[in-house]
Design a protein around this motif. Structure first.
Motif, PDB file in Angstrom:
ATOM      1  N   GLY A  90       0.814  -1.202   0.000  1.00 59.20           N
ATOM      2  CA  GLY A  90       0.000   0.000   0.000  1.00 59.20           C
ATOM      3  C   GLY A  90       0.851   1.257   0.000  1.00 59.20           C
ATOM      4  O   GLY A  90       2.062   1.229  -0.186  1.00 59.20           O
ATOM      5  N   LEU A  91       0.180   2.365   0.208  1.00 57.38           N
ATOM      6  CA  LEU A  91       0.854   3.656   0.212  1.00 57.38           C
ATOM      7  C   LEU A  91       1.784   3.763   1.412  1.00 57.38           C
ATOM      8  O   LEU A  91       1.527   3.163   2.471  1.00 57.38           O
ATOM      9  CB  LEU A  91      -0.189   4.774   0.270  1.00 57.38           C
ATOM     10  N   LYS A  92       2.850   4.521   1.222  1.00 59.18           N
ATOM     11  CA  LYS A  92       3.857   4.620   2.275  1.00 59.18           C
ATOM     12  C   LYS A  92       3.983   6.062   2.751  1.00 59.18           C
ATOM     13  O   LYS A  92       3.715   7.011   2.010  1.00 59.18           O
ATOM     14  CB  LYS A  92       5.193   4.115   1.747  1.00 59.18           C
ATOM     15  N   VAL A  93       4.447   6.195   3.973  1.00 54.54           N
ATOM     16  CA  VAL A  93       4.715   7.521   4.526  1.00 54.54           C
ATOM     17  C   VAL A  93       5.713   8.231   3.606  1.00 54.54           C
ATOM     18  O   VAL A  93       6.712   7.657   3.190  1.00 54.54           O
ATOM     19  CB  VAL A  93       5.297   7.391   5.952  1.00 54.54           C
ATOM     20  N   GLY A  94       5.388   9.458   3.294  1.00 53.45           N
ATOM     21  CA  GLY A  94       6.255  10.245   2.418  1.00 53.45           C
ATOM     22  C   GLY A  94       5.690  10.389   1.019  1.00 53.45           C
ATOM     23  O   GLY A  94       5.932  11.382   0.325  1.00 53.45           O
ATOM     24  N   GLN A  95       4.931   9.380   0.578  1.00 54.76           N
ATOM     25  CA  GLN A  95       4.355   9.436  -0.769  1.00 54.76           C
ATOM     26  C   GLN A  95       3.253  10.479  -0.835  1.00 54.76           C
ATOM     27  O   GLN A  95       2.590  10.761   0.178  1.00 54.76           O
ATOM     28  CB  GLN A  95       3.737   8.081  -1.136  1.00 54.76           C
ATOM     29  N   LEU A  96       3.047  11.012  -2.041  1.00 54.97           N
ATOM     30  CA  LEU A  96       1.911  11.898  -2.236  1.00 54.97           C
ATOM     31  C   LEU A  96       0.632  11.068  -2.159  1.00 54.97           C
ATOM     32  O   LEU A  96       0.543  10.010  -2.777  1.00 54.97           O
ATOM     33  CB  LEU A  96       1.977  12.552  -3.624  1.00 54.97           C
ATOM     34  N   ALA A  97      -0.330  11.541  -1.405  1.00 57.66           N
ATOM     35  CA  ALA A  97      -1.615  10.840  -1.341  1.00 57.66           C
ATOM     36  C   ALA A  97      -2.337  11.007  -2.676  1.00 57.66           C
ATOM     37  O   ALA A  97      -2.321  12.094  -3.254  1.00 57.66           O
ATOM     38  CB  ALA A  97      -2.476  11.415  -0.235  1.00 57.66           C
ATOM     39  N   PRO A  98      -2.941   9.924  -3.182  1.00 54.93           N
ATOM     40  CA  PRO A  98      -3.732  10.090  -4.415  1.00 54.93           C
ATOM     41  C   PRO A  98      -4.836  11.113  -4.169  1.00 54.93           C
ATOM     42  O   PRO A  98      -5.438  11.135  -3.092  1.00 54.93           O
ATOM     43  CB  PRO A  98      -4.334   8.702  -4.637  1.00 54.93           C
ATOM     44  N   THR A  99      -5.077  11.948  -5.142  1.00 55.18           N
ATOM     45  CA  THR A  99      -6.149  12.930  -4.961  1.00 55.18           C
ATOM     46  C   THR A  99      -7.426  12.390  -5.578  1.00 55.18           C
ATOM     47  O   THR A  99      -7.393  11.554  -6.498  1.00 55.18           O
ATOM     48  CB  THR A  99      -5.784  14.281  -5.590  1.00 55.18           C
ATOM     49  N   PHE A 100      -8.528  12.841  -5.069  1.00 54.67           N
ATOM     50  CA  PHE A 100      -9.812  12.316  -5.520  1.00 54.67           C
ATOM     51  C   PHE A 100     -10.897  13.339  -5.242  1.00 54.67           C
ATOM     52  O   PHE A 100     -10.695  14.298  -4.477  1.00 54.67           O
ATOM     53  CB  PHE A 100     -10.144  11.010  -4.771  1.00 54.67           C
ATOM     54  N   LEU A 141      -9.703  16.431  -2.428  1.00 50.30           N
ATOM     55  CA  LEU A 141      -8.556  16.416  -1.520  1.00 50.30           C
ATOM     56  C   LEU A 141      -7.496  17.426  -1.937  1.00 50.30           C
ATOM     57  O   LEU A 141      -6.880  18.089  -1.099  1.00 50.30           O
ATOM     58  CB  LEU A 141      -7.960  15.003  -1.463  1.00 50.30           C
ATOM     59  N   LYS A 142      -7.304  17.576  -3.215  1.00 52.68           N
ATOM     60  CA  LYS A 142      -6.245  18.467  -3.700  1.00 52.68           C
ATOM     61  C   LYS A 142      -6.512  19.930  -3.330  1.00 52.68           C
ATOM     62  O   LYS A 142      -5.581  20.705  -3.126  1.00 52.68           O
ATOM     63  CB  LYS A 142      -6.102  18.335  -5.216  1.00 52.68           C
ATOM     64  N   ARG A 183      -4.764  21.288  -0.218  1.00 54.31           N
ATOM     65  CA  ARG A 183      -3.308  21.332  -0.139  1.00 54.31           C
ATOM     66  C   ARG A 183      -2.851  22.759   0.190  1.00 54.31           C
ATOM     67  O   ARG A 183      -3.332  23.732  -0.382  1.00 54.31           O
ATOM     68  CB  ARG A 183      -2.702  20.869  -1.455  1.00 54.31           C
ATOM     69  N   LYS A 223      -5.846   1.271  -0.991  1.00 52.60           N
ATOM     70  CA  LYS A 223      -5.779  -0.090  -0.425  1.00 52.60           C
ATOM     71  C   LYS A 223      -6.321  -0.057   1.003  1.00 52.60           C
ATOM     72  O   LYS A 223      -5.678  -0.522   1.945  1.00 52.60           O
ATOM     73  CB  LYS A 223      -4.355  -0.639  -0.472  1.00 52.60           C
ATOM     74  N   LYS A 251      -0.020  19.034   4.801  1.00 56.84           N
ATOM     75  CA  LYS A 251      -0.450  20.170   3.978  1.00 56.84           C
ATOM     76  C   LYS A 251       0.174  20.144   2.585  1.00 56.84           C
ATOM     77  O   LYS A 251      -0.400  20.639   1.624  1.00 56.84           O
ATOM     78  CB  LYS A 251      -0.092  21.492   4.679  1.00 56.84           C
ATOM     79  N   GLY A 255       0.535  17.544   0.887  1.00 54.16           N
ATOM     80  CA  GLY A 255      -0.069  16.439   0.144  1.00 54.16           C
ATOM     81  C   GLY A 255       0.591  15.089   0.391  1.00 54.16           C
ATOM     82  O   GLY A 255       0.104  14.060  -0.080  1.00 54.16           O
ATOM     83  N   LEU A 310       1.905  11.827   2.629  1.00 58.69           N
ATOM     84  CA  LEU A 310       1.349  11.049   3.728  1.00 58.69           C
ATOM     85  C   LEU A 310       2.250  11.100   4.951  1.00 58.69           C
ATOM     86  O   LEU A 310       3.445  10.810   4.859  1.00 58.69           O
ATOM     87  CB  LEU A 310       1.155   9.589   3.297  1.00 58.69           C
ATOM     88  N   ALA A 343       9.340   7.474   2.126  1.00 57.53           N
ATOM     89  CA  ALA A 343       9.412   7.291   0.672  1.00 57.53           C
ATOM     90  C   ALA A 343       9.437   8.656  -0.025  1.00 57.53           C
ATOM     91  O   ALA A 343       9.034   9.674   0.552  1.00 57.53           O
ATOM     92  CB  ALA A 343       8.191   6.487   0.207  1.00 57.53           C
ATOM     93  N   ASP A 344       9.920   8.648  -1.251  1.00 57.12           N
ATOM     94  CA  ASP A 344       9.857   9.876  -2.059  1.00 57.12           C
ATOM     95  C   ASP A 344       8.397  10.204  -2.361  1.00 57.12           C
ATOM     96  O   ASP A 344       7.549   9.314  -2.356  1.00 57.12           O
ATOM     97  CB  ASP A 344      10.600   9.673  -3.388  1.00 57.12           C
ATOM     98  N   ALA A 345       8.157  11.473  -2.648  1.00 56.72           N
ATOM     99  CA  ALA A 345       6.775  11.892  -2.915  1.00 56.72           C
ATOM    100  C   ALA A 345       6.184  11.119  -4.089  1.00 56.72           C
ATOM    101  O   ALA A 345       5.026  10.745  -4.093  1.00 56.72           O
ATOM    102  CB  ALA A 345       6.725  13.387  -3.186  1.00 56.72           C
ATOM    103  N   GLN A 365      -1.013  11.126  -8.312  1.00 57.92           N
ATOM    104  CA  GLN A 365      -2.026  10.245  -8.897  1.00 57.92           C
ATOM    105  C   GLN A 365      -3.405  10.849  -8.663  1.00 57.92           C
ATOM    106  O   GLN A 365      -3.756  11.185  -7.534  1.00 57.92           O
ATOM    107  CB  GLN A 365      -1.955   8.863  -8.233  1.00 57.92           C
TER     108      GLN A 365
END
Lengths: 79, 156
Positions: A39-49, A62-63, A66, B79, B90, B92, B94, B133-135, B139
């Motif tokens: 799944g998504l990891k800390v640091g990654q950009l959250a998918p916007t929806f 969500l975007k 920001r 997921k 802020k 974006g 996580l 992780a990198d940004a 998506q």
């Protein structure tokens, strides 16, 4: 070793184990849950929806938040 | 969840995203109360909203609620099923993306609470950990169907 010594040793052992368990729990609380389920990891950009609110009055994007406020997302269902 | 919302709603935006059921009465692993309350897997968007409404009333929740598309696109992208907690900074990215429930949900709530406490106390978001992780690429989730009220029963 007499009975008294055995009891003291058991007591000390129990105290040590309890202390270690408590320490472990405290450490785990501070740790990020790093189980990797792909799944998504800390640091990654959250998918916007964009989703509609339950009452149908709001269209949430969500975007659009920001730069404004952090967002906490709970995902779930009744069951 | 409701307590956390009441405590931090002034500084953080909360959303509960209602997704597909975990243990509906007609699923492979139904829970007893799902049968008692007649909670089945959602056939359409309206049914999903009705079940969400029931959940909110019975739990006395006031957290703003969003309802996932019937193609489960947002759930799939995060997921999230059966339940999961995320904190989005802020910028974006996580800040909290712990394992999903059931086992991961409570630890995730604790992690989110720690983050919120720090943010409230200092006014600053906690730094991302060194091994974050990198940004990555942004998506944008788009529902597979144009209609939010896509009806699964039509596929039957």
């Amino acid at each position: 070793m007499n009975v008294k010594s055995s009891l003291v040793a058991c007591l000390i052992g129990t105290l040590i184990v309890s202390s270690l368990v408590a320490q472990n729990r405290q450490q785990r609380r501070g740790q990020r849950n790093v189980r990797d389920d792909g799944g998504l990891k800390v640091g990654q950009l959250a998918p916007t929806f964009e989703l509609k609110s339950l009452d149908g009055k709001e269209s949430f994007d969500l975007k659009s938040l920001r730069g404004n406020k952090p967002v906490l997302l709970f995902f779930g269902s009744y069951t | 969840m409701e307590d956390m919302y009441q405590q931090y709603k002034d500084i953080v935006d909360f959303r509960l995203i209602y997704i597909k059921e975990a243990h509906a009465s007609d699923s492979r692993r139904p829970v007893k109360y799902a049968k008692e309350k007649g909670i089945t897997e959602h056939d359409d968007y309206k049914e999903r909203c009705v079940t969400a409404e029931l959940f909110f009333q019975e739990q006395s929740l006031t957290i703003p609620c969003l309802v996932d598309h019937m193609d489960d696109s947002v759930n799939d992208a995060f997921k999230a099923w059966p339940d999961r907690v995320f904190v989005v900074r802020k910028d974006g990215r996580l800040a909290v993306a712990a394992s999903r429930g059931p086992w991961g949900f409570e630890p995730a709530l604790l992690e989110a609470k720690d983050w919120l406490q720090h943010y409230k106390k200092t006014g600053k978001e906690p730094e991302l950990p060194g091994d974050a992780a990198d940004a990555g690429k942004e998506q944008r989730i788009k529902p597979k169907s144009n209609k939010e009220t896509s009806d699964k029963s039509k596929d039957k």
